[in-house]
Design an enzyme around this catalytic site. Structure first.
Site, mmCIF file in Angstrom:
data_model
loop_
_atom_site.group_PDB
_atom_site.id
_atom_site.type_symbol
_atom_site.label_atom_id
_atom_site.label_comp_id
_atom_site.label_asym_id
_atom_site.label_seq_id
_atom_site.Cartn_x
_atom_site.Cartn_y
_atom_site.Cartn_z
ATOM 1 N N ASP A 288 -63.326 9.597 -29.865
ATOM 2 C CA ASP A 288 -64.139 8.586 -29.187
ATOM 3 C C ASP A 288 -65.300 9.226 -28.440
ATOM 4 O O ASP A 288 -66.416 8.692 -28.434
ATOM 5 C CB ASP A 288 -63.270 7.785 -28.213
ATOM 6 C CG ASP A 288 -62.493 6.683 -28.912
ATOM 7 O OD1 ASP A 288 -63.104 5.672 -29.284
ATOM 8 O OD2 ASP A 288 -61.268 6.833 -29.078
ATOM 9 N N SER A 289 -65.046 10.344 -27.787
ATOM 10 C CA SER A 289 -66.111 11.010 -27.032
ATOM 11 C C SER A 289 -67.204 11.520 -27.961
ATOM 12 O O SER A 289 -68.404 11.342 -27.686
ATOM 13 C CB SER A 289 -65.530 12.171 -26.227
ATOM 14 O OG SER A 289 -64.591 11.711 -25.278
#
Length: 399
Positions: free
Chosen positions: A172-173
């Protein structure tokens, strides 16, 4: 004192319709550099990140970071009034970020045809697990699945242990960073064409890119990288080592000169004369010998002495730090990487600062994550809605 210059993205308006991490993180980054970010949440089902992880006095701490520099409104997009209001907002915006499953916006008559009709300059940014088309497009997608499918988990862990997933939102990052870049790329194109477009970001793709030339290695050589724990197939010594006082340090010798300095430092210069020491790949095949040499020396010294000796020798080393160490690390302190922001609910709050420093137009954290729907009336009033219209929307369940 001279006035602070305008932030680089001042004047840019972003509607953040996404939930959890990748899409909202991209919006956070844009807000950190001056964009006006309006966080749009369901009236009864706010972004789950508000309740994700530890909280203090009932206040979610992750949201304080992820929601910073965003104003918050509530809007039920499945209601006619919510749909109409979003289109009015989109007409004033530059970017919309969403992460619904493909087809969801279309089900509400809020797809690209409707949004672009409201604002032909709009950038619609769609963040999903698998992209907008293909056999997996309609599957639920999360970062964990991207970490598994990309090959990351297969590479991570000890050779004789199971594949390992990261204990935090790695995919996600990475996708959030990639999405912010994609938005800025689309905006740059709009400067030339005057027209908006759709950004299609799949979580599985930035994660795969981060793994480097895996696909090319396999295509050209049939090579499949295997799990090597903390070791590298490209150089050695490269590992974590325990010090005499029970701490851990990481050593890297990606450069030949560094590897030679480490051998001198640990008292094993004769290894440099071995024929296999001349290349990183050959050194990696003799990692047992090199790890013993480095590990035995480090085990006889405290962490402080190891770090000082490596620094004096101009060799690459770093302590294995947890968050307690990060909060007091002098380099992070010098960079103001962990900065303090005043929060109306919790008081002074420490969190990661903006991602990079700009010399002329720096970013800044103007405020922390705000309560659910805190700015609804103000934003919609500025949009031109009357008190009577707001009341009608609330009666409909659209706000």
């Amino acid at each position: 004192m001279s006035a602070r210059p305008p932030a680089p993205l001042a004047g840019l308006r972003v509607l953040d319709l996404a939930t959890l991490f990748a899409g909202p993180l991209a919006a956070t980054m844009l807000g950190d550099y001056g964009a006006e970010v309006v966080k749009v949440e369901h009236p009864e089902k706010p972004d789950p990140s508000r309740g994700h992880g530890p909280s203090k006095d009932g206040v979610g701490l992750w949201w304080k970071v992820l929601g910073r520099n965003k104003r918050t409104i509530t809007l039920n997009l499945s209601k006619p009034g919510g749909r109409a209001t979003l289109l009015r907002l989109a007409a004033t915006a530059d970017v919309v970020i969403e992460n619904f499953r493909p087809g969801t916006l279309e089900k509400w008559d809020l797809g690209w045809p409707e949004l672009s009709a409201a604002n032909s300059r709009l950038i619609l940014t769609r963040v999903t697990g698998f992209g907008q088309f293909g056999p997996y497009a309609h599957r639920p997608g999360f970062g964990t699945l991207a970490e598994a499918m990309s090959g990351f988990a297969a590479l991570t862990g000890e050779p004789d242990a199971p594949p390992t997933l990261p204990p935090f939102g790695l995919a996600d990052s990475i996708a959030g960073l990639a999405t912010a870049y994609a938005v800025m790329t689309a905006l740059a194109a709009r400067e030339r064409t005057g027209e908006g477009q759709v950004v299609d970001m799949a979580l599985i793709e930035p994660m795969l890119l981060a793994l480097g030339p895996q696909a090319t290695w396999y295509d050209q050589l049939g090579y499949v990288q295997e799990r090597t724990g903390n070791r590298s197939a490209n150089n050695a010594p490269r590992n974590t080592y325990r010090t005499a006082d029970g701490s851990w340090v990481a050593v890297s010798t990606s450069a030949q000169s560094i590897a030679e300095r480490v051998m001198h430092l640990v008292g094993r210069p004769e290894l440099i004369d071995e024929p296999w020491f001349a290349t990183g790949a050959d050194r990696a095949r003799h990692a047992d010998v090199l790890d013993r040499a480095v590990g035995d020396w480090i085990a006889r010294h405290t962490r402080a002495d190891v770090l000082a000796a490596f620094e004096k020798a101009e060799a690459a080393v770093a302590p294995i730090q947890d968050v307690r160490d990060v909060m007091t690390d002098p380099q992070y302190a010098a960079l103001d990487t962990i900065t303090t922001v005043d929060d109306p609910e919790l008081g002074p709050l420490r969190m990661q600062n903006v991602l990079f420093r700009l010399s002329a137009t720096p970013g800044t954290i103007r405020w922390t994550g705000r309560p659910h729907g805190a700015d609804t009336d103000e934003i919609l009033t500025d949009l031109g809605l009357t008190p009577a219209e707001l009341a009608t929307l609330r009666a409909e369940g659209a706000l």
